[in-house]
Scaffold this motif. Structure first.
Motif, PDB file in Angstrom:
ATOM      1  N   LYS A  32       0.838  -1.208   0.000  1.00  0.00           N
ATOM      2  CA  LYS A  32       0.000   0.000   0.000  1.00  0.00           C
ATOM      3  C   LYS A  32       0.878   1.265   0.000  1.00  0.00           C
ATOM      4  CE  LYS A  32      -4.165   1.554   2.272  1.00  0.00           C
ATOM      5  NZ  LYS A  32      -4.924   1.459   3.514  1.00  0.00           N
ATOM      6  N   LYS A  33       1.944   1.205   0.815  1.00  0.00           N
ATOM      7  CA  LYS A  33       2.867   2.359   0.873  1.00  0.00           C
ATOM      8  C   LYS A  33       3.477   2.627  -0.492  1.00  0.00           C
ATOM      9  CE  LYS A  33       4.505   2.372   5.552  1.00  0.00           C
ATOM     10  NZ  LYS A  33       5.320   1.400   6.263  1.00  0.00           N
ATOM     11  N   ASN A  34       3.587   1.561  -1.280  1.00  0.00           N
ATOM     12  CA  ASN A  34       4.121   1.731  -2.630  1.00  0.00           C
ATOM     13  C   ASN A  34       3.028   2.096  -3.626  1.00  0.00           C
ATOM     14  OD1 ASN A  34       7.084   1.292  -3.088  1.00  0.00           O
ATOM     15  ND2 ASN A  34       6.618  -0.356  -1.632  1.00  0.00           N
ATOM     16  N   ASN A  35       1.888   2.504  -3.072  1.00  0.00           N
ATOM     17  CA  ASN A  35       0.794   3.039  -3.885  1.00  0.00           C
ATOM     18  C   ASN A  35       0.113   1.973  -4.763  1.00  0.00           C
ATOM     19  OD1 ASN A  35      -0.836   5.129  -4.445  1.00  0.00           O
ATOM     20  ND2 ASN A  35       0.431   5.989  -6.108  1.00  0.00           N
ATOM     21  N   THR A  36       0.168   0.728  -4.294  1.00  0.00           N
ATOM     22  CA  THR A  36      -0.505  -0.340  -5.036  1.00  0.00           C
ATOM     23  C   THR A  36      -1.913  -0.497  -4.489  1.00  0.00           C
ATOM     24  OG1 THR A  36       1.548  -1.506  -5.328  1.00  0.00           O
ATOM     25  CG2 THR A  36      -0.418  -2.821  -5.552  1.00  0.00           C
ATOM     26  N   ASP A  37      -2.920  -0.305  -5.340  1.00  0.00           N
ATOM     27  CA  ASP A  37      -4.265  -0.544  -4.821  1.00  0.00           C
ATOM     28  C   ASP A  37      -5.105  -1.401  -5.757  1.00  0.00           C
ATOM     29  OD1 ASP A  37      -4.925   1.162  -6.780  1.00  0.00           O
ATOM     30  OD2 ASP A  37      -6.107   2.546  -5.564  1.00  0.00           O
ATOM     31  N   LYS A  41      -0.781   3.460 -12.540  1.00  0.00           N
ATOM     32  CA  LYS A  41      -0.291   2.953 -11.243  1.00  0.00           C
ATOM     33  C   LYS A  41       0.150   1.501 -11.380  1.00  0.00           C
ATOM     34  CE  LYS A  41      -3.709   4.309  -8.417  1.00  0.00           C
ATOM     35  NZ  LYS A  41      -4.370   4.652  -7.176  1.00  0.00           N
ATOM     36  N   LYS A  49      10.862   0.673  -6.316  1.00  0.00           N
ATOM     37  CA  LYS A  49      11.105   2.077  -6.701  1.00  0.00           C
ATOM     38  C   LYS A  49      11.787   2.109  -8.084  1.00  0.00           C
ATOM     39  CE  LYS A  49       9.904   4.132  -2.708  1.00  0.00           C
ATOM     40  NZ  LYS A  49       9.681   3.139  -1.747  1.00  0.00           N
ATOM     41  N   LYS A  71       9.252   1.194 -10.803  1.00  0.00           N
ATOM     42  CA  LYS A  71       8.323   2.286 -11.114  1.00  0.00           C
ATOM     43  C   LYS A  71       9.005   3.325 -12.007  1.00  0.00           C
ATOM     44  CE  LYS A  71       5.334   2.527  -7.075  1.00  0.00           C
ATOM     45  NZ  LYS A  71       5.182   3.277  -5.841  1.00  0.00           N
TER      46      LYS A  71
END
Ligand SMILES: Cc1ncc(C[n+]2csc(CCOP(=O)(O)OP(=O)(O)O)c2C)c(N)n1
Length: 364
Positions: A12-17, A62, A146, A149
């Motif tokens: 989640k912190k890595n913006n995966t939703d 994303k 990181k 991405k």
């Protein structure tokens, strides 16, 4: 060991939703938490899961999370290599892979080869990866994500059996139907015509048949257990049936059937009178944690007829069960039977071990 919550909040912190994948026993706890997430799709096969992730990226920019067992990596290879790879469309993906057959852990024969080559496969694909054993490994994985991405590449983590902390409460398996699977299989096995052979799917089906064959001292040489190759049961059975005088009874699971649903079209079109297909539909991936297959709303009777099966049936209770099974097995037509069953209730199912012996006996 690591807690699944830690892994999920890390992602989640890595913006995966967005999460999609095919369930795996190693990742049971991970799948169980995802069950209640909004943006989660259980795919029918791993290639489809990768492709759903690709679509998500195209729409949102994303990075999605795609999870699977390492045996499913082979299903995933096509869209991974021909669409998502850096040298094609360069689509960033996070893969969470359950590592069956890891050289550090004792596993079943069918997982050994894939276990040994999993890292090599990832290296060949230029997929940076981390083996996650402790929370510390998440730091390394974080850096790789990181990088992925920034450079629009694919990144993976490998998780071995026993790494994710168990949560027994969250792993309850729900029965969708009432007909006891063991009771059905017992009657079926006791009524198979002579000169019949059985080819059964991976998951619990093969293991339950093996258990019942031992328990009731039935003839062992009838059976070919598909210990891997999920989704290919009907194709192996069709290939056998076309070149054999034996009657072939294909026992498949709903997860397995849906994994390569197209194979049923080939069977419906080409099968001869000696081909009998039985779908044991429990609406779950029972053997890997009971996640839904979403098969409960499918009208398999109509579907199989439209795919070319001459006779199609549905069975969901004990009423005239033996008569129905006998009729189905003896009818002179390529036929399909959906049996709506409970999950497995047998504790400590055996596992096929001596695969070469099983093959030799089956072929004799
Ligand atoms: C290609 C591949 N993906 C995933 C798995 C992990 N797996 C083993 S059994 C199974 C579920 C099979 O479901 P079903 O056919 O309904 O049988 P059940 O588990 O209900 O006995 C899964 C997903 C696998 N063995 N191979």
């Amino acid at each position: 060991m690591i807690k699944v919550d830690a892994l999920i909040s890390f992602l989640k912190k890595n913006n995966t939703d967005f999460y999609t994948g095919v369930p795996d026993s190693v990742l049971k706890e991970f799948c169980s938490i995802l069950k209640n997430k909004k943006n989660h799709i259980i795919a029918t096969n791993e290639g489809a899961a990768i492709s759903l992730g690709i679509g998500y990226y195209l729409a949102t920019k994303k990075i999605p999370c795609v999870y699977m067992q390492n045996s499913g990596l082979s299903n995933a290879l096509n869209p991974l290599i021909s669409i998502a790879h850096k040298k094609v469309y360069s689509i960033p993906l996070i893969l969470v892979i359950g590592w069956r057959g890891s050289p550090r852990i004792k596993d079943e024969p069918q997982h050994k080869v894939k276990g040994e080559i999993t890292q090599k496969l990832l290296n060949l694909l230029n997929i940076k990866h981390t083996i996650i054993r402790t929370n510390k490994d998440l730091n390394k994985f974080d850096k790789q994500i990181k990088f992925a991405k920034k450079n629009k590449t694919i990144v993976a983590c490998l998780i071995e059996q026993g790494t994710l902390e168990k949560d027994i409460k969250k792993n309850s398996r729900k029965d969708y139907y009432k007909l006891d699977k063991e009771a059905f299989l017992k009657i079926m096995l006791q009524n198979i015509p002579i000169n019949s052979k059985i080819i059964s799917s991976t998951g619990y089906n093969s293991r339950e048949i093996m258990y019942l064959v031992n328990k009731y001292k039935l003839n062992k040489t009838y059976n070919f257990y598909m210990v891997g190759g999920m989704g290919h049961t009907s194709s192996v059975a069709l290939g056998y049936s076309l070149f054999s005088k034996n009657k072939i009874i294909c026992i498949d699971g709903d997860g397995s059937l849906l994994m390569h649903l197209g194979a049923l079209k080939t069977a419906g079109y080409f099968a001869k009178n000696n081909f009998k297909y039985i779908l044991l539909n429990n609406n779950t991936h029972d053997s890997v944690g009971g996640q839904s297959t979403y098969a409960d709303n499918i009208n398999f009777e109509k579907l199989s007829k439209s795919l070319g099966f001459k006779k199609s049936y549905t069975v969901y209770n004990h009423k005239n069960l033996e008569k129905k099974i006998k009729n189905f097995l003896n009818i002179k037509a390529a036929s399909f039977m959906e049996v709506k069953v409970t999950n497995s209730k047998i504790k400590k199912l055996p596992r096929p071990k001596d695969l070469i012996k099983i093959k030799k006996e089956f072929m004799n």
